[in-house]
Design a protein around this motif. Structure first.
Motif, PDB file in Angstrom:
ATOM      1  N   LEU A   1      -2.062  33.700  40.000  1.00 26.75           N
ATOM      2  CA  LEU A   1      -0.914  32.960  40.524  1.00 26.75           C
ATOM      3  C   LEU A   1       0.391  33.719  40.272  1.00 26.75           C
ATOM      4  CD1 LEU A   1      -2.957  30.700  40.810  1.00 26.75           C
ATOM      5  CD2 LEU A   1      -1.315  29.128  39.801  1.00 26.75           C
ATOM      6  N   GLY A   2       1.203  33.794  41.284  1.00 24.99           N
ATOM      7  CA  GLY A   2       2.492  34.463  41.158  1.00 24.99           C
ATOM      8  C   GLY A   2       3.487  33.585  40.418  1.00 24.99           C
ATOM      9  N   GLU A   3       4.626  34.164  40.138  1.00 23.41           N
ATOM     10  CA  GLU A   3       5.694  33.440  39.440  1.00 23.41           C
ATOM     11  C   GLU A   3       5.964  32.088  40.086  1.00 23.41           C
ATOM     12  OE1 GLU A   3       8.000  33.862  36.918  1.00 23.41           O
ATOM     13  OE2 GLU A   3       6.658  35.392  36.084  1.00 23.41           O
ATOM     14  N   GLN A   4       6.080  32.120  41.394  1.00 22.88           N
ATOM     15  CA  GLN A   4       6.451  30.900  42.113  1.00 22.88           C
ATOM     16  C   GLN A   4       5.370  29.831  42.048  1.00 22.88           C
ATOM     17  OE1 GLN A   4       7.640  32.185  46.033  1.00 22.88           O
ATOM     18  NE2 GLN A   4       9.708  31.341  45.746  1.00 22.88           N
ATOM     19  N   ASP A   5       4.135  30.254  42.324  1.00 27.44           N
ATOM     20  CA  ASP A   5       3.030  29.303  42.278  1.00 27.44           C
ATOM     21  C   ASP A   5       2.903  28.698  40.887  1.00 27.44           C
ATOM     22  OD1 ASP A   5       2.266  29.418  44.893  1.00 27.44           O
ATOM     23  OD2 ASP A   5       0.799  31.019  44.596  1.00 27.44           O
TER      24      ASP A   5
ATOM     25  N   GLU B   1      -3.307  31.017  28.467  1.00 23.72           N
ATOM     26  CA  GLU B   1      -2.319  30.802  29.525  1.00 23.72           C
ATOM     27  C   GLU B   1      -2.492  31.823  30.653  1.00 23.72           C
ATOM     28  OE1 GLU B   1      -0.348  28.299  29.626  1.00 23.72           O
ATOM     29  OE2 GLU B   1       1.327  28.785  30.957  1.00 23.72           O
ATOM     30  N   ASP B   2      -2.709  33.071  30.266  1.00 22.54           N
ATOM     31  CA  ASP B   2      -2.853  34.127  31.266  1.00 22.54           C
ATOM     32  C   ASP B   2      -4.082  33.910  32.142  1.00 22.54           C
ATOM     33  OD1 ASP B   2      -0.590  35.355  30.412  1.00 22.54           O
ATOM     34  OD2 ASP B   2      -1.594  36.884  29.211  1.00 22.54           O
TER      35      ASP B   2
ATOM     36  N   LEU C   1      -3.618  24.481  44.348  1.00 18.78           N
ATOM     37  CA  LEU C   1      -3.305  25.277  43.163  1.00 18.78           C
ATOM     38  C   LEU C   1      -4.312  25.012  42.033  1.00 18.78           C
ATOM     39  CD1 LEU C   1       0.576  24.981  43.272  1.00 18.78           C
ATOM     40  CD2 LEU C   1      -0.779  27.052  43.608  1.00 18.78           C
ATOM     41  N   LEU C   2      -4.693  23.755  41.883  1.00 18.84           N
ATOM     42  CA  LEU C   2      -5.684  23.437  40.845  1.00 18.84           C
ATOM     43  C   LEU C   2      -7.017  24.106  41.153  1.00 18.84           C
ATOM     44  CD1 LEU C   2      -4.967  19.677  40.015  1.00 18.84           C
ATOM     45  CD2 LEU C   2      -4.503  21.689  38.602  1.00 18.84           C
ATOM     46  N   ASP C   3      -7.356  24.164  42.429  1.00 11.39           N
ATOM     47  CA  ASP C   3      -8.594  24.841  42.810  1.00 11.39           C
ATOM     48  C   ASP C   3      -8.530  26.318  42.431  1.00 11.39           C
ATOM     49  OD1 ASP C   3      -9.757  22.575  43.734  1.00 11.39           O
ATOM     50  OD2 ASP C   3      -9.411  22.977  45.860  1.00 11.39           O
ATOM     51  N   ARG C   4      -7.369  26.897  42.621  1.00  9.92           N
ATOM     52  CA  ARG C   4      -7.225  28.309  42.252  1.00  9.92           C
ATOM     53  C   ARG C   4      -7.333  28.479  40.747  1.00  9.92           C
ATOM     54  NH1 ARG C   4      -2.207  31.090  45.139  1.00  9.92           N
ATOM     55  NH2 ARG C   4      -2.987  32.877  43.939  1.00  9.92           N
TER      56      ARG C   4
END
Lengths: 157, 157
Positions: free
Chosen positions: B128-132, B121-122, A139-142
């Motif tokens: 990334l989706g809500e979950q991620d 933030e955006d 996730l950090l990579d993303r």
DNA sequence: CGTCGATAGTTGTCCGAACAGGTATCGAGG
DNA sequence: CCTCGATACCTGTTCGGACAACTATCGACG
């Protein structure tokens, strides 16, 4: 969320951003505490690790490798040189470039830095399992990929 | 992994740590770019947001709220004061304490800072989706919990 | 060969962050 | 009341990090 609407905007804004700020600061603080015993400051160890791993290098390559700044690198190298961790010489084929290399003396702390760095990693990961660990990194990579194009690159960086 | 064993230790160490470093730097860089238009530097906006949200406060409360350092806060406040964002006065009930408050003039940039912060933030969350999104925050919170006890707290911090 | 743009480093300046040390004030206990 | 420890803040210094401006050198092109 009814509650959120009655709150000032700043309060609930940036859950992700503020989490990044907090983690980054703690992480750096811990790195600083561990590095202190070796006589290095946060950031300097990255330069040393580069030099230990890849041998003598041009200053500009260090800048690129660490995604740092030319000016910052100049002074970091100067301090590392003063502290005896690093040696500099002018390239013979191109007198603009400075070749930086780790001193034999610096090799004495290499093992300590490696140990220290893996302690840092362990504490950071803490109770996270294999999967969670991989998940954060992913996730950090993303996030990194999201931020990178948004950041204006500056000359010589 | 056979390949890893033949590599110098430093290279593959700290996947999580280095991810944190990279993300933190990009995040701060982007914040700096956005804040530049408002005339604030990264870190100062946090103080202003505190003051805007919670009103006049003692300097030491700002330190605790932002998990900052008393010395750093002193100078940050001094600079904000010079720039006209903040006003200071000595408490009447305790002459040791300084009460800091946002100036009326500073209210003019409040909306910009809020906007800017949500842009940040955006961009950070990006695709990334809500979950991620929730997942990273959750994992970062756990990492924060791992790091916090390991960091030696300093007096007046 | 000489010009000119690109490249590599350096220095000045300003900022946050951290540590060390110092001052003023407060408040509890003798 | 007076001492003494705690509290709140400030200053000096050193870092990394970033931007701006500058120098030296290289190399391609006319």
């Amino acid at each position: 969320m009814a509650a959120a609407e009655s709150m000032p905007p700043s309060v609930h804004a940036g859950a992700l951003s503020s989490a990044i700020l907090r983690v980054a600061r703690l992480h750096r603080a811990l790195a600083g505490q561990l590095l202190r015993e070796v006589g290095l400051h946060p950031g300097q160890e990255l330069v040393m690790m580069q030099l230990w791993d890849r041998g003598p290098q041009r200053q500009v390559d260090l800048v690129r490798m660490l995604a740092s700044d030319a000016a910052t690198m100049t002074r970091t190298i100067q301090r590392l040189e003063r502290a005896g961790f690093v040696r500099r010489r002018v390239s013979e084929t191109d007198r603009r470039v400075t070749i930086v290399e780790a001193t034999p003396a610096s090799m004495g702390v290499r093992r300590q830095v490696d140990t220290l760095w893996s302690q840092l990693e362990d504490v950071t990961a803490g109770d996270l399992g294999e999967q969670d660990r991989a998940e954060v990194v992913r996730l950090l990579d993303r996030i990194e990929a999201n931020l990178a194009p948004a950041v204006e690159l500056h000359p010589a960086r």
